[in-house]
Design an enzyme around this catalytic site. Structure first.
Site, PDB file in Angstrom:
ATOM      1  N   THR A   1     117.293  25.994  38.450  1.00 36.98           N
ATOM      2  CA  THR A   1     118.625  25.783  37.896  1.00 36.98           C
ATOM      3  C   THR A   1     119.460  24.965  38.866  1.00 36.98           C
ATOM      4  O   THR A   1     120.257  24.115  38.449  1.00 36.98           O
ATOM      5  CB  THR A   1     119.308  27.131  37.616  1.00 36.98           C
ATOM      6  OG1 THR A   1     118.499  27.889  36.717  1.00 36.98           O
ATOM      7  CG2 THR A   1     120.681  26.930  37.001  1.00 36.98           C
TER       8      THR A   1
ATOM      9  N   VAL B   1     111.938  33.746  37.199  1.00 34.84           N
ATOM     10  CA  VAL B   1     111.867  32.288  37.224  1.00 34.84           C
ATOM     11  C   VAL B   1     113.281  31.734  37.126  1.00 34.84           C
ATOM     12  O   VAL B   1     114.234  32.458  36.847  1.00 34.84           O
ATOM     13  CB  VAL B   1     111.012  31.729  36.063  1.00 34.84           C
ATOM     14  CG1 VAL B   1     109.587  32.247  36.134  1.00 34.84           C
ATOM     15  CG2 VAL B   1     111.638  32.054  34.707  1.00 34.84           C
ATOM     16  N   SER B   2     113.427  30.450  37.346  1.00 32.77           N
ATOM     17  CA  SER B   2     114.707  29.791  37.128  1.00 32.77           C
ATOM     18  C   SER B   2     114.957  29.640  35.627  1.00 32.77           C
ATOM     19  O   SER B   2     114.023  29.388  34.861  1.00 32.77           O
ATOM     20  CB  SER B   2     114.707  28.398  37.761  1.00 32.77           C
ATOM     21  OG  SER B   2     114.547  28.464  39.155  1.00 32.77           O
TER      22      SER B   2
ATOM     23  N   HIS C   1     120.902  31.110  47.161  1.00 35.07           N
ATOM     24  CA  HIS C   1     120.802  32.432  47.781  1.00 35.07           C
ATOM     25  C   HIS C   1     121.780  32.601  48.947  1.00 35.07           C
ATOM     26  O   HIS C   1     122.912  32.175  48.894  1.00 35.07           O
ATOM     27  CB  HIS C   1     119.368  32.728  48.206  1.00 35.07           C
ATOM     28  CG  HIS C   1     118.372  32.709  47.087  1.00 35.07           C
ATOM     29  ND1 HIS C   1     118.645  33.187  45.841  1.00 35.07           N
ATOM     30  CD2 HIS C   1     117.096  32.239  47.043  1.00 35.07           C
ATOM     31  CE1 HIS C   1     117.590  33.038  45.071  1.00 35.07           C
ATOM     32  NE2 HIS C   1     116.641  32.455  45.770  1.00 35.07           N
TER      33      HIS C   1
END
Length: 269
Positions: A103, A52-53, A146
């Protein structure tokens, strides 16, 4: 045990040995899921172990534990705000974001506050669709994560700000991006050991996961896959450490003080 992580090269590289039975660890049922899916699914209690973030941690309850291995935290790897045609500012603009509990989105909001809080509207869009949407004019800007760091030029887009550089220059801390969480009733020490064994195997035998990583890399070139892994898989992936813990506390504690996230109740190991 139900494990969920993204199909991105850093995750498939880290977890391949464990989920393929090349190293010891609990038997797993793997689901590939975008970060926006895991952020909200874990808040509903789904999955046993998931990526997860870090920004999603304050939204999780006491039944979850943060693991000190397997995540994504580092330097020079932050989200970018991309525009088309060298847009000067975001006031009154529409922005595509990958998750409202990411985030990246939290850093975006902190940066906007630092600018004085220009009024923007945003919409959650799957991260692999953000750059095409900005290129086609459906959004004025896009918040990307990413491999987009390496490929946005192919879409004719410009970087307005590197939020990682902004965060690091403002705080001196690395960027807490992706966290690994597990249900508290599980053997979290054993899961952490399994993650570290899988990562150690990946580093020692990078060729073992090459085909697997490429199969799930959403048409990324081999060179971009390699850049992605080198950037996001680092010493923090094996152990959060004191520097990593301080970065998490700085990010989430500061955001809670501003009312951007709830107070963190998940322990930081």
């Amino acid at each position: 045990m139900h494990l969920a992580h993204s199909p991105c090269p850093n995750d498939t590289f880290i977890y391949h040995a464990w989920t393929s039975g090349l190293t010891a660890g609990p038997a797993t049922r793997l689901t590939f899921a975008d970060i926006d899916v895991t952020n909200t699914a874990c808040a509903r209690g789904e999955f046993d172990v998931a990526k997860v973030s870090y920004a999603a941690l304050p939204h999780l309850g006491d039944e979850w534990r943060l693991l000190p291995a397997g995540g994504a935290l580092g330097r020079g790897c932050g989200p970018l705000v991309l525009t088309r045609g060298g847009l000067g500012d975001l006031a009154g603009r529409r922005v595509a974001v990958p998750s409202d509990r990411s985030t990246a989105f939290l850093l975006f909001n902190l940066w906007l506050r630092d600018l004085g809080g220009p009024d923007v509207t945003w919409e959650v869009v799957p991260f692999d669709q953000i750059m095409p949407a900005v290129r086609e004019g459906r959004f004025d800007a896009g918040l990307v994560i990413h491999e987009a760091r390496f490929t946005y030029g192919e879409y004719g887009l410009d970087s307005m700000v590197d939020l990682g550089e902004w965060w690091e220059s403002s705080t001196g801390c690395p960027i807490p991006l992706g966290a690994i969480v597990a249900k508290a009733h599980l053997d979290t020490d054993g899961i952490t050991d399994a993650i570290r064994a899988s990562l150690d195997y990946a580093w020692a035998h990078p060729e073992a996961s090459r085909t697997y990583v490429a199969e799930h890399a959403q048409e990324m070139s081999e060179a971009v896959c390699r850049q992605h892994i080198e950037l996001y898989v680092n010493e923090f992936s094996r152990d959060l450490g004191e520097e990593g813990r301080s970065a998490v506390e700085r990010l989430l504690g500061g955001a809670a003080e501003l009312g951007l996230v709830p107070r963190l109740t998940v322990p930081i190991p």
